[in-house]
Write a protein that holds these residues in place. Sequence first.
Motif, mmCIF file in Angstrom:
data_model
loop_
_atom_site.group_PDB
_atom_site.id
_atom_site.type_symbol
_atom_site.label_atom_id
_atom_site.label_comp_id
_atom_site.label_asym_id
_atom_site.label_seq_id
_atom_site.Cartn_x
_atom_site.Cartn_y
_atom_site.Cartn_z
ATOM 1 N N LEU A 3 0.838 -1.214 0.000
ATOM 2 C CA LEU A 3 0.000 0.000 0.000
ATOM 3 C C LEU A 3 0.868 1.257 0.000
ATOM 4 O O LEU A 3 0.528 2.286 0.591
ATOM 5 N N LEU A 4 2.033 1.163 -0.634
ATOM 6 C CA LEU A 4 2.959 2.310 -0.594
ATOM 7 C C LEU A 4 2.462 3.497 -1.415
ATOM 8 O O LEU A 4 2.759 4.652 -1.083
ATOM 9 N N HIS A 5 1.704 3.250 -2.477
ATOM 10 C CA HIS A 5 1.115 4.401 -3.189
ATOM 11 C C HIS A 5 0.189 5.166 -2.233
ATOM 12 O O HIS A 5 0.227 6.391 -2.164
ATOM 13 N N GLU A 6 -0.626 4.429 -1.497
ATOM 14 C CA GLU A 6 -1.557 5.072 -0.562
ATOM 15 C C GLU A 6 -0.789 5.795 0.537
ATOM 16 O O GLU A 6 -1.108 6.918 0.917
ATOM 17 N N LYS A 7 0.279 5.164 1.031
ATOM 18 C CA LYS A 7 1.068 5.808 2.093
ATOM 19 C C LYS A 7 1.711 7.100 1.583
ATOM 20 O O LYS A 7 2.012 8.006 2.355
ATOM 21 N N ALA A 8 1.929 7.179 0.266
ATOM 22 C CA ALA A 8 2.530 8.404 -0.305
ATOM 23 C C ALA A 8 1.452 9.450 -0.581
ATOM 24 O O ALA A 8 1.777 10.559 -1.026
ATOM 25 N N GLY A 9 0.187 9.107 -0.351
ATOM 26 C CA GLY A 9 -0.895 10.084 -0.508
ATOM 27 C C GLY A 9 -1.674 9.953 -1.800
ATOM 28 O O GLY A 9 -2.544 10.765 -2.096
ATOM 29 N N THR A 10 -1.366 8.928 -2.604
ATOM 30 C CA THR A 10 -2.115 8.764 -3.851
ATOM 31 C C THR A 10 -3.518 8.238 -3.537
ATOM 32 O O THR A 10 -3.689 7.373 -2.697
ATOM 33 N N GLN A 11 -4.517 8.806 -4.253
ATOM 34 C CA GLN A 11 -5.911 8.374 -4.028
ATOM 35 C C GLN A 11 -6.304 7.372 -5.114
ATOM 36 O O GLN A 11 -5.686 7.345 -6.190
ATOM 37 N N ASN A 12 -7.355 6.619 -4.834
ATOM 38 C CA ASN A 12 -7.964 5.720 -5.847
ATOM 39 C C ASN A 12 -6.921 4.910 -6.619
ATOM 40 O O ASN A 12 -6.887 4.937 -7.847
ATOM 41 N N VAL A 13 -6.089 4.197 -5.888
ATOM 42 C CA VAL A 13 -5.112 3.325 -6.554
ATOM 43 C C VAL A 13 -5.832 2.031 -6.948
ATOM 44 O O VAL A 13 -6.525 1.419 -6.125
ATOM 45 N N TYR A 14 -5.701 1.622 -8.193
ATOM 46 C CA TYR A 14 -6.391 0.404 -8.625
ATOM 47 C C TYR A 14 -5.424 -0.777 -8.535
ATOM 48 O O TYR A 14 -4.488 -0.882 -9.325
ATOM 49 N N HIS A 15 -5.660 -1.611 -7.517
ATOM 50 C CA HIS A 15 -4.781 -2.776 -7.297
ATOM 51 C C HIS A 15 -5.287 -3.939 -8.153
ATOM 52 O O HIS A 15 -6.136 -4.713 -7.723
ATOM 53 N N ILE A 16 -4.755 -4.057 -9.349
ATOM 54 C CA ILE A 16 -5.316 -5.067 -10.275
ATOM 55 C C ILE A 16 -4.980 -6.495 -9.833
ATOM 56 O O ILE A 16 -5.637 -7.441 -10.227
ATOM 57 N N HIS A 17 -3.949 -6.643 -8.986
ATOM 58 C CA HIS A 17 -3.629 -8.000 -8.478
ATOM 59 C C HIS A 17 -4.021 -8.154 -7.016
ATOM 60 O O HIS A 17 -3.548 -9.073 -6.339
ATOM 61 N N GLY A 18 -4.885 -7.260 -6.534
ATOM 62 C CA GLY A 18 -5.361 -7.385 -5.150
ATOM 63 C C GLY A 18 -4.485 -6.625 -4.173
ATOM 64 O O GLY A 18 -3.561 -5.927 -4.551
ATOM 65 N N ARG A 19 -4.818 -6.793 -2.879
ATOM 66 C CA ARG A 19 -4.127 -6.038 -1.818
ATOM 67 C C ARG A 19 -3.810 -6.954 -0.652
ATOM 68 O O ARG A 19 -4.589 -7.843 -0.313
ATOM 69 N N ILE A 20 -2.652 -6.680 -0.039
ATOM 70 C CA ILE A 20 -2.168 -7.540 1.057
ATOM 71 C C ILE A 20 -3.016 -7.376 2.321
ATOM 72 O O ILE A 20 -3.017 -8.238 3.192
ATOM 73 N N ARG A 54 -6.250 -7.382 2.596
ATOM 74 C CA ARG A 54 -7.629 -7.877 2.500
ATOM 75 C C ARG A 54 -7.639 -9.397 2.317
ATOM 76 O O ARG A 54 -6.659 -9.967 1.857
ATOM 77 N N ALA A 55 -8.727 -10.020 2.755
ATOM 78 C CA ALA A 55 -8.885 -11.468 2.565
ATOM 79 C C ALA A 55 -10.203 -11.695 1.827
ATOM 80 O O ALA A 55 -11.149 -10.928 1.971
ATOM 81 N N LEU A 56 -10.225 -12.740 1.009
ATOM 82 C CA LEU A 56 -11.427 -13.044 0.211
ATOM 83 C C LEU A 56 -11.974 -14.390 0.663
ATOM 84 O O LEU A 56 -11.198 -15.345 0.845
ATOM 85 N N CYS A 57 -13.289 -14.454 0.866
ATOM 86 C CA CYS A 57 -13.885 -15.737 1.265
ATOM 87 C C CYS A 57 -14.229 -16.548 0.015
ATOM 88 O O CYS A 57 -14.923 -16.053 -0.886
ATOM 89 N N MET A 58 -13.709 -17.783 -0.040
ATOM 90 C CA MET A 58 -13.986 -18.602 -1.232
ATOM 91 C C MET A 58 -15.376 -19.220 -1.161
ATOM 92 O O MET A 58 -15.820 -19.853 -2.106
ATOM 93 N N ASP A 100 -6.717 -11.818 -0.443
ATOM 94 C CA ASP A 100 -7.431 -11.212 -1.578
ATOM 95 C C ASP A 100 -6.385 -10.729 -2.586
ATOM 96 O O ASP A 100 -6.247 -9.544 -2.874
ATOM 97 N N ILE A 101 -5.651 -11.718 -3.056
ATOM 98 C CA ILE A 101 -4.571 -11.459 -4.020
ATOM 99 C C ILE A 101 -4.868 -12.303 -5.249
ATOM 100 O O ILE A 101 -5.276 -13.464 -5.109
ATOM 101 N N VAL A 102 -4.749 -11.728 -6.412
ATOM 102 C CA VAL A 102 -5.094 -12.444 -7.650
ATOM 103 C C VAL A 102 -4.000 -13.464 -7.944
ATOM 104 O O VAL A 102 -2.858 -13.082 -8.231
ATOM 105 N N PHE A 103 -4.342 -14.717 -7.846
ATOM 106 C CA PHE A 103 -3.368 -15.786 -8.130
ATOM 107 C C PHE A 103 -3.255 -15.977 -9.645
ATOM 108 O O PHE A 103 -4.147 -15.555 -10.403
ATOM 109 N N PRO A 111 -7.650 -10.631 -13.027
ATOM 110 C CA PRO A 111 -7.302 -9.417 -12.278
ATOM 111 C C PRO A 111 -8.519 -8.511 -12.102
ATOM 112 O O PRO A 111 -9.498 -8.594 -12.840
ATOM 113 N N TYR A 112 -8.400 -7.596 -11.142
ATOM 114 C CA TYR A 112 -9.457 -6.615 -10.878
ATOM 115 C C TYR A 112 -9.352 -5.425 -11.855
ATOM 116 O O TYR A 112 -8.306 -5.183 -12.445
#
Length: 244
Positions: free
Chosen positions: A99-116, A118-122, A151-154, A159-160
């Motif tokens: 989430l380093l883009h977010e930590k740098a202040g960038t808004q609306n970052v599109y994480h096409i391979h998911g984010r560390i 978050r978790a996804l229920c199968m 919640d990471i795109v395997f 991709p998202y």
Amino acid sequence: MCAADGVFPEIAVLTGAGISAESGLATFRGAGGLWNGRRVEDVATIEGFKKDPDTVWRFYNSLKKETVAALPNDAHKALSRLQKAYPAKVSIFTQNVDLLHEKAGTQNVYHIHGRIDRALCMNCMRSNPSESEITFDAPCPFCGKPALKPDIVFFGEVPYYLDLVQQKLSSCGVFIAVGTSGVVCPAASFVFTAKENGAKTFEFNTEPSGNPAFDTAVTGKAGETLPPFVDKILSAVERQENLF
Ligand code: APR
């Protein structure tokens, strides 16, 4: 109306693990990379996850710890400055789960391979925040089933945000790829789509890919090469000059 609206085209940015290298996070390929010593099949496929979920959760829980401790570098900060200067014109798509883009202040970052984080229920397919460590038998907060995966795109999963990506690739006048080896599809094809739609294409990498779809290859560490590039854009905006 921001000065840039009339002068500058839309800018679409794709970042990869290389933009976070100077923040101390390992890239996937190359010496000492995340995949070094690990088989992608074991930790980045749904088959590998189902075969040994505990190993996969351990891999991502330790990656989560590293990303939480990491700080954004000058490359992340430069993109945040660019987006702040004209928010309606700059879209940031990242293959990174940090989430380093977010930590740098960038808004609306599109994480096409998911984010560390978050978790996804199968079972119920809902995604939920997972800042802390997770074990495979943890119940889904929505349906209660112990069926959570990162919640990471395997590999092999879709991709998202691909529809949004395609929209931006057809409307952008500038496409910038930062710190990506361009070997994983569909992200590797983004530059071709942007180019076909008439965009000027730039690659920022320590080792240029040699991909002819890039008009300009800026070689060097992104933390050193991206800030002056962004400064050049921003000062051209002030002078109402068209840089591209
Ligand atoms: N500045 C710029 N580029 C850098 C830097 C740096 N400081 N350090 C490394 N690089 C470049 C490398 O030369 C390489 O081309 O970053 C790229 C990193 O490539 P990969 O490790 O393949 O990472 P990435 O392109 O993001 O991988 C794409 O593959 O494994 C999957 O899902 C995973 O999202 C990942 C996808």
